[in-house]
Design a protein around this motif. Sequence first.
Motif, PDB file in Angstrom:
ATOM      1  N   GLY A  62     -57.121  39.163  25.393  1.00 46.05           N
ATOM      2  CA  GLY A  62     -55.798  38.345  25.403  1.00 46.05           C
ATOM      3  C   GLY A  62     -54.933  38.713  24.224  1.00 46.05           C
ATOM      4  O   GLY A  62     -53.831  39.095  24.487  1.00 46.05           O
ATOM      5  N   ALA A  63     -55.551  38.588  23.159  1.00 42.55           N
ATOM      6  CA  ALA A  63     -54.909  38.690  21.849  1.00 42.55           C
ATOM      7  C   ALA A  63     -54.099  40.117  21.901  1.00 42.55           C
ATOM      8  O   ALA A  63     -52.992  40.182  21.598  1.00 42.55           O
ATOM      9  N   GLY A  64     -54.887  40.911  22.388  1.00 42.71           N
ATOM     10  CA  GLY A  64     -54.189  42.544  22.224  1.00 42.71           C
ATOM     11  C   GLY A  64     -53.236  42.777  23.203  1.00 42.71           C
ATOM     12  O   GLY A  64     -52.217  43.203  22.913  1.00 42.71           O
ATOM     13  N   ALA A  65     -53.430  42.190  24.669  1.00 36.36           N
ATOM     14  CA  ALA A  65     -52.453  42.283  25.665  1.00 36.36           C
ATOM     15  C   ALA A  65     -50.991  41.300  25.150  1.00 36.36           C
ATOM     16  O   ALA A  65     -50.153  41.947  25.136  1.00 36.36           O
ATOM     17  N   TYR A  66     -51.276  40.226  24.677  1.00 42.23           N
ATOM     18  CA  TYR A  66     -50.012  39.530  24.364  1.00 42.23           C
ATOM     19  C   TYR A  66     -49.467  40.177  23.017  1.00 42.23           C
ATOM     20  O   TYR A  66     -48.267  40.204  23.086  1.00 42.23           O
ATOM     21  N   ALA A  67     -50.124  40.606  22.332  1.00 44.18           N
ATOM     22  CA  ALA A  67     -49.696  41.031  20.893  1.00 44.18           C
ATOM     23  C   ALA A  67     -48.646  42.356  21.335  1.00 44.18           C
ATOM     24  O   ALA A  67     -47.545  42.678  21.043  1.00 44.18           O
ATOM     25  N   SER A  68     -49.175  43.401  22.525  1.00 44.24           N
ATOM     26  CA  SER A  68     -48.377  44.256  22.806  1.00 44.24           C
ATOM     27  C   SER A  68     -46.913  43.941  23.466  1.00 44.24           C
ATOM     28  O   SER A  68     -45.839  44.429  23.049  1.00 44.24           O
ATOM     29  N   ALA A 115     -65.919  27.841  25.630  1.00 45.44           N
ATOM     30  CA  ALA A 115     -65.254  26.659  25.243  1.00 45.44           C
ATOM     31  C   ALA A 115     -63.994  27.119  24.162  1.00 45.44           C
ATOM     32  O   ALA A 115     -62.849  26.581  24.667  1.00 45.44           O
ATOM     33  N   THR A 116     -64.375  27.918  23.418  1.00 44.10           N
ATOM     34  CA  THR A 116     -63.129  28.262  22.526  1.00 44.10           C
ATOM     35  C   THR A 116     -61.840  29.069  23.162  1.00 44.10           C
ATOM     36  O   THR A 116     -60.857  28.890  22.879  1.00 44.10           O
ATOM     37  N   THR A 117     -62.429  29.905  24.296  1.00 45.54           N
ATOM     38  CA  THR A 117     -61.646  30.810  24.926  1.00 45.54           C
ATOM     39  C   THR A 117     -60.771  29.873  25.760  1.00 45.54           C
ATOM     40  O   THR A 117     -59.485  30.274  25.943  1.00 45.54           O
ATOM     41  N   GLU A 118     -61.419  29.073  26.453  1.00 46.88           N
ATOM     42  CA  GLU A 118     -60.611  28.169  27.334  1.00 46.88           C
ATOM     43  C   GLU A 118     -59.487  27.365  26.652  1.00 46.88           C
ATOM     44  O   GLU A 118     -58.504  26.954  26.906  1.00 46.88           O
ATOM     45  N   LEU A 119     -59.924  27.025  25.353  1.00 44.51           N
ATOM     46  CA  LEU A 119     -58.919  26.416  24.537  1.00 44.51           C
ATOM     47  C   LEU A 119     -57.721  27.150  24.188  1.00 44.51           C
ATOM     48  O   LEU A 119     -56.675  26.776  24.423  1.00 44.51           O
ATOM     49  N   VAL A 120     -57.835  28.396  23.840  1.00 43.30           N
ATOM     50  CA  VAL A 120     -56.953  29.279  23.496  1.00 43.30           C
ATOM     51  C   VAL A 120     -56.174  29.478  24.802  1.00 43.30           C
ATOM     52  O   VAL A 120     -54.835  29.586  24.692  1.00 43.30           O
ATOM     53  N   ARG A 121     -56.654  29.592  25.923  1.00 44.65           N
ATOM     54  CA  ARG A 121     -55.955  29.948  27.221  1.00 44.65           C
ATOM     55  C   ARG A 121     -54.966  28.678  27.469  1.00 44.65           C
ATOM     56  O   ARG A 121     -54.029  28.672  27.899  1.00 44.65           O
ATOM     57  N   PRO A 231     -51.615  33.922  31.182  1.00 43.12           N
ATOM     58  CA  PRO A 231     -52.958  33.474  30.736  1.00 43.12           C
ATOM     59  C   PRO A 231     -54.252  33.709  31.746  1.00 43.12           C
ATOM     60  O   PRO A 231     -55.039  33.980  31.212  1.00 43.12           O
ATOM     61  N   ASP A 232     -53.886  33.602  32.912  1.00 47.69           N
ATOM     62  CA  ASP A 232     -55.063  34.004  33.820  1.00 47.69           C
ATOM     63  C   ASP A 232     -55.424  35.262  33.907  1.00 47.69           C
ATOM     64  O   ASP A 232     -56.783  35.569  33.951  1.00 47.69           O
ATOM     65  N   SER A 233     -54.736  36.218  33.898  1.00 47.70           N
ATOM     66  CA  SER A 233     -54.708  37.628  34.064  1.00 47.70           C
ATOM     67  C   SER A 233     -55.480  38.330  32.644  1.00 47.70           C
ATOM     68  O   SER A 233     -56.306  39.201  32.889  1.00 47.70           O
ATOM     69  N   VAL A 234     -55.089  37.775  31.580  1.00 46.08           N
ATOM     70  CA  VAL A 234     -56.089  38.573  30.286  1.00 46.08           C
ATOM     71  C   VAL A 234     -56.781  37.292  29.439  1.00 46.08           C
ATOM     72  O   VAL A 234     -57.692  37.788  28.548  1.00 46.08           O
ATOM     73  N   LEU A 235     -56.467  35.943  29.729  1.00 47.92           N
ATOM     74  CA  LEU A 235     -57.266  35.095  28.845  1.00 47.92           C
ATOM     75  C   LEU A 235     -58.296  34.544  29.762  1.00 47.92           C
ATOM     76  O   LEU A 235     -59.065  33.571  29.254  1.00 47.92           O
TER      77      LEU A 235
END
Lengths: 318, 244
Positions: A62-68, A115-121, A231-235
Motif C-alpha cells: 500500500g505504501a508503494g501504491a499510494y506513493a506513486s 493488527a498494525t496493517t489494519e491500523l494503517v488501513r 484502502p481495500d484494494s492495496v491495504l
Amino acid sequence: MRAALVVAALFLALAAWPLLVGDVFYQRVGALVLLAAISASAWNLIGGYAGQVSVGHAVYFGAGAYASLMVYNQLGWPPIAGAPLGIAVSLLLATVTGLPTFRLRGHYFSMATIATTELVRLLVTNWELLGAAVGLMGPAVPRSVADLQFNDPRIYYWIFLGVLALLLGLTWAMQRGRMGYYLRAINGSDRAARSLGVPVRRFKLYALLLSATFTSLAGTLYGVMVGFADPDSVLGVLVSVKMVIIAALGGAGTLFGPLIGAVILVPLEEATNAAFGGSGTGITYVVYGAVILLIARFRPGGLAELGHALARRVRRAP
Amino acid sequence: MLLEARGIVKSFGAFRAVDGADLAVAEGDIIGLIGPNGAGKSTFFNVLAGDTAATAGTITFDGRDITRATPEEHAQLGIARSFQVPVTFEDMSVAENVLVGAFLRHPGRAAAEAATAEVLEFTGLAPLADGRARSLGTPGRKRLEIARALATEPRLLLLDEALAGLTPVEVRAAIELVRRVHARGITLVIVEHIMEVILTLAHRAVVFHQGRVIADGTPRAVVADPAVVSAYLGRSMSRRAAPR
C-alpha cells in the motif's frame, strides 16, 4: 552449470510468452502473475526463509501504491517516481513495527502484523490527503512515456519480469551465503541460532527491510499499471493473505516457490472473477480457503517440495 | 580462572531455583554438575549460557563481566552449549546445521565449508552430512549439537545432559567424543545424571541441592560425602535402608 542453463531457458521462455499468446486478456493475466510473483517472492524473504509469517505485508504494498499516486497528485510527477518515497516509508514502517514485534513468536507475530496493517488501513481510510475511503487516481491519459501508461500489457509484463529477475537474483545470492543459512536457522529455532552466535533480531530486521523494499516496489508498479488505489484494494487483509498463500502454495522458503504459486493461483482467481463477474470477489475468499486447506492437509512444504520428492523418486528409479 | 560465577541467584517469583551458587572453572578443566532432580543445576546452567538472566550475582569469563551478556555474545566470546532436549535445525542437512555454527568465525562460505568438513570428520558425522537433521535419532542429534557447537570454535563448552537417554554402548562412544573434544584444548562443564559419566570424565564434581552447592571436589570424594548421599537418598530413606 546445468541449473544455470535451465534457469536462463526458463526466463527466456517467460520473456517470449506474451509474443506467443495473441489475446490481450491473457497478456494482462501474465503481467498480474508476475506482479503477484514479485510481492510473494519479497514476502518469502521474511515469511519463508526466516519463517516469520507476516500477514500484514499489504502495508508495504500500500505504501508503494499510494506513493506513486501521491507524487502524481501532489507534485505532478510521473507515478513511477513515487518508488523511492514508497520504499522510504516502508523501511521506516518495517523498522518501527519490526523491532518490537520480533520479540513475538509464531501466531503472535502474525497477529501483530495483521493488527498494525489494519491500523494503517483505518488511518488511511480517514485521511483526506490520501483520498480517504475514495482513494487516489493516476493520470487519466499519459502526458509522456514517463507516465508508463500503455494499452499494451506486454510492456508491463516485461518490466515486471525484469524486476522479478532482479529480486530472484538477489534472493539466490542471499540463499547461498551466510545470511541465507542464518535465516533458515532462525526459522528452525531462534534459541539454537542465538546459541551459535546468530544475531537473530538483526538478521530478522535485514530480511524484513529487504522484503519491505520489494513489496513496496511491487505496490508502486501496481499503482503505475492500474492507476488507482483505495484502502481495500492495496491495504486490505486480502492483499497480505494473497502473498502468504501464493508463497505457501508454491513452497515458502524456496527460490522459485512464489513464482510457481503465482502461476497457479492468479489465473485461477482471474478465471473465477471472469466467470462470476462483479459478484466474484467473495469467490476469491473461497478459493484462498480451499488452497489453505489443501496445502495444510497434503503438502505443508508446498509444490516445490512435491517437485523435489518426485525428482528424488525419478532419480532412484533405474 | 576462565569462568567464575559468584553468588548466583535465580528466582521465579518467591521460589529461588538457584540460591547463591558459586562456580570456578579453570582453563582445561572438566567439571561435572550433578544433583537430584529439581536441584537447580539446569537453571544454573542456563544462567551460565546467558539464556536466562541471573536475579543476583556476577559471572566473569576470561576476566570480562558477562552477567548480562546475550546468548549470541556468549558464542562470540567463545562459550558454546548443547541443549538438554536437542534443538537441531530440522529442515536443514547435518552439514548445514554445522555450517551455521562455522559462519561465526568464517563469514565467507568457502572457509566456513572447510571448517564444517573438519568438524564433521572429527565428530564422525561425515557419512551422514547430506541427510536431514530430522532423520537422525537421539544419539545423532546429541552428536550434531556438539558438532555445531564445536564449529563456533569455543574455548568453553557447556553440555546439558548430552549423554542422557543413550544406551550404554552409545554412552561409551559419547564419552570418547567428549574426551577428544577436551584434547582439542576445550574446557568443559557437563550437567549429567549418569554417575558413570561423571566418575570417568570429570576432574571435579560440583553437587547441587535445593539451589545451593553442597559439595565441590574430586568425583570419588564427592560421592562418598555424607551430605551428598543424604541429598540423593533423603535422610529418612537412609534410615529405612538399615536392616530391620
